[in-house]
Write an enzyme that holds these catalytic residues in place. Sequence first.
Site, PDB file in Angstrom:
ATOM      1  CE  LYS A  53      -3.978  -2.018   2.408  1.00 32.72           C
ATOM      2  NZ  LYS A  53      -4.660  -2.211   3.702  1.00 32.72           N
ATOM      3  CD  GLN A  97      -4.009  -4.473   6.693  1.00 31.68           C
ATOM      4  OE1 GLN A  97      -3.847  -3.513   5.964  1.00 31.68           O
ATOM      5  NE2 GLN A  97      -4.608  -5.571   6.286  1.00 31.68           N
ATOM      6  CG  ASP A 120     -10.433  -0.252   4.794  1.00 28.53           C
ATOM      7  OD1 ASP A 120     -10.169  -0.572   3.624  1.00 28.53           O
ATOM      8  OD2 ASP A 120      -9.796  -0.667   5.769  1.00 28.53           O
TER       9      ASP A 120
END
Length: 291
Positions: A53, A97, A120
């Site tokens: 990422k 995460q 997200d």
Amino acid sequence: MTATLIDGKSFAAGLRQRIAEHTAAMKERGITPGLAVVLVGEDPASQVYVRSKGKQTRETGMNSFEHRLPADTPEAELLALVGQLNEDPAVNGILVQLPLPGHMDEAAVINAIRPEKDVDGFHILNVGRLATGQKAMVPCTPLGSLMLLRDQLGSLSGKNALVIGRSNIVGKPMAQLLLRDSATVTIAHSRTCDLPDLCRTADIVIAAVGRAHFVKGDWIKPGATVIDVGINRTDDGLVGDVDFAAASQVAGAITPVPGGVGPMTIACLLANTLTATARANGLPDPEGLTP
């Protein structure tokens, strides 16, 4: 019949190029999008994902902020970090995460992120906005799957779509996006009765159940488009939720694993960060990056 291969890796590369162009235009205005990723613990798969990422974020011209915390970090400390990132004007997107260590409440942490920075798309307000057809941050994997479907099929209006899987991360938001595109949507799962017969009626199959080769080739309607979201580690390597070898002889188009939906997830994370940056600065949503 051999299915057309839906090349998510190639599509994602093109998407990242468009994101880089939008980012360059923003930087000419003095605005640099910034993505903050928080990793708690030493999970090897998560570490690889976070590194990827960060690399792709920087390659598109965005600022990448990485925060790594020990696995035994108190939840209050993580929440304090999220609060700092919420207030940081250089940070337009925040991703914590998952999974988090067992002593942490994932829902509490996700919902501590400001909805407008929740790239997200997991915050309860974004979930509600998506479900009610409002402007929202959309989960990355369903968004990437939708982009691949539109690229392959054009209009999804009137198509019979079957989503196999009911997770908050993929199954439920995927169904909402398909409904928004006027598909006729059925949500199924591992306990659905007569699932093979149901699958045979679908023009579009989204497999996101988390079981290797769960969807058999003879379940697929001839000519159907199959999006395989599953990533399962087996003795034979990474495989999807669909028996690719068999299904590719029946389907009209299908994503491989790896190289299908996977590359789209990070690309859509960057797309969401760009969109969040535009909204924070009163600019229009970048064309082609939102549902």
